[in-house]
Every structure is written in structure tokens, then in C-alpha cells.
Design a protein around this motif. Structure first.
Motif, short mmCIF file in Angstrom:
data_model
loop_
_atom_site.label_atom_id
_atom_site.label_comp_id
_atom_site.label_asym_id
_atom_site.label_seq_id
_atom_site.Cartn_x
_atom_site.Cartn_y
_atom_site.Cartn_z
N LEU A 5 3.10 6.33 -0.79
CA LEU A 5 3.02 5.02 -1.39
C LEU A 5 2.19 4.06 -0.59
O LEU A 5 1.03 4.23 -0.39
N LEU A 6 2.76 3.10 -0.10
CA LEU A 6 2.03 1.95 0.39
C LEU A 6 1.98 1.82 1.88
O LEU A 6 1.76 0.71 2.33
N ILE A 7 2.24 2.85 2.58
CA ILE A 7 2.27 2.70 4.03
C ILE A 7 1.04 1.93 4.46
O ILE A 7 1.14 0.90 5.10
N ALA A 8 -0.10 2.41 4.05
CA ALA A 8 -1.32 1.70 4.40
C ALA A 8 -1.56 0.52 3.48
O ALA A 8 -1.86 -0.58 3.93
N ALA A 9 -1.41 0.74 2.18
CA ALA A 9 -1.75 -0.31 1.22
C ALA A 9 -0.91 -1.56 1.41
O ALA A 9 -1.45 -2.66 1.47
N PHE A 10 0.40 -1.41 1.49
CA PHE A 10 1.24 -2.59 1.65
C PHE A 10 1.05 -3.22 3.02
O PHE A 10 1.04 -4.44 3.15
N CYS A 11 0.92 -2.38 4.02
CA CYS A 11 0.72 -2.94 5.36
C CYS A 11 -0.55 -3.77 5.41
O CYS A 11 -0.56 -4.89 5.92
N LEU A 98 -5.25 -9.54 -1.94
CA LEU A 98 -3.95 -9.09 -2.45
C LEU A 98 -3.97 -7.62 -2.81
O LEU A 98 -2.98 -6.92 -2.62
N TYR A 99 -5.06 -7.18 -3.36
CA TYR A 99 -5.18 -5.81 -3.86
C TYR A 99 -6.20 -5.07 -2.98
O TYR A 99 -7.37 -4.99 -3.31
N THR A 100 -5.72 -4.57 -1.86
CA THR A 100 -6.63 -4.02 -0.85
C THR A 100 -6.93 -2.55 -1.02
O THR A 100 -8.08 -2.14 -0.90
N GLU A 101 -5.92 -1.74 -1.25
CA GLU A 101 -6.11 -0.29 -1.36
C GLU A 101 -5.23 0.26 -2.47
O GLU A 101 -4.18 -0.28 -2.76
N GLN A 102 -5.69 1.36 -3.05
CA GLN A 102 -4.89 1.99 -4.09
C GLN A 102 -3.63 2.61 -3.50
O GLN A 102 -3.58 2.98 -2.33
N ILE A 103 -2.61 2.73 -4.34
CA ILE A 103 -1.33 3.29 -3.96
C ILE A 103 -1.23 4.71 -4.53
O ILE A 103 -1.51 4.92 -5.70
#
Length: 139
Positions: A5-11, A98-103
Motif C-alpha cells: 500500500l502506501l508505505i512510500a506513497a503515504f509517507c 497531495l497525490y505523489t505516488e501511486q498506491i
């Protein structure tokens, strides 16, 4: 290890939204408190890490674990991840901060209740905090 999931994206998304005030030691263990939630399923090798000031205190005011069924959470998460990823690909229309990387969310994988609960609530929080509206709304 299958990082989910978002380990990278959310971080990265959270960091770029002003939550980069955290200090990590060399083992990537969080020193600052109340800004990070980590849920891991080591047997499945998936985890979700959310670094967002205020998320943990907001989370305790939401319906408790078990309130929603896992299938509802999975359906909402898949729908919202799809929309989130679409927005990542449209930086002229949606803020790249806000929308940096795909999940990477695969609906065929059972991530477990806890990961789905946390991801669902983060999307609700994200929509509320940043005034973003995803298809399907909260419920």
C-alpha cells in the motif's frame, strides 16, 4: 518482503503536506510520538505506515474496529485507491503535493482487517483534512 500500500506513497504524501517534522534514528524507529501509526502483518509481510499529525487522535473518534465488515472496507479501499492513482496521473488537475505516488493495492490479496481498516480511515481523514472528494464518499 511484499511492502504494501502506501508505505512510500503515504509517507511521501504526508511528508510533503507538512508532516516532515519527524526524526528517525538509524533503525527507522520513530522518535516522535503521536504522529505515526504502523500496522504490520508479519506473517503476510504487509504493512501500512501513516505519518500524519493529528491522524491518531482523529482515528479514536471514528467507529471502532469491527464496526465495518472487511468486505466493505476492501471495496471502498479498492475504489478509493483507483481514484487516488488516477489523480496521481493528472498532476495538472490535482495537486502533486497531495497525490505523489501511486498506491499498490491488489483486491485479490487478503491484507487482513487491520490494514484495510486503517487504510479506509486514512482515506476518510485525507478527504476531510484536504477537502478532497472521492467517488462514493465516506460510505
Amino acid at each position: 518482503m511484499k511492502n504494501l500500500l502506501l508505505i512510500a506513497a503515504f509517507c511521501i504524501a504526508c511528508y510533503s503536506c507538512g508532516s516532515g517534522n519527524k526524526t528517525l534514528n538509524s533503525n527507522n524507529t520513530e522518535i516522535s510520538k503521536n504522529d505515526t501509526i504502523r500496522i504490520a502483518n508479519d506473517s503476510l509481510e504487509y504493512e501500512i505506515i501513516i505519518i500524519e499529525p493529528g491522524f491518531e487522535s482523529w482515528l479514536v473518534s471514528q467507529p471502532p474496529r469491527g464496526f465495518y465488515g472487511q468486505s466493505l472496507l476492501e471495496n471502498k479501499n479498492y475504489q478509493w485507491v483507483t481514484e487516488y492513482n488516477t489523480r496521481v496521473l493528472q498532476p495538472a488537475k490535482y495537486s502533486p503535493s497531495l497525490y505523489t505516488e501511486q498506491i499498490n493495492y491488489d483486491p485479490a490479496i487478503d491484507y487482513g482487517y487491520e490494514v484495510n481498516y486503517l487504510l479506509y480511515n486514512y482515506f476518510v481523514y485525507f478527504q476531510d483534512k484536504y477537502n478532497q472528494k472521492f467517488i462514493g464518499g465516506r460510505n
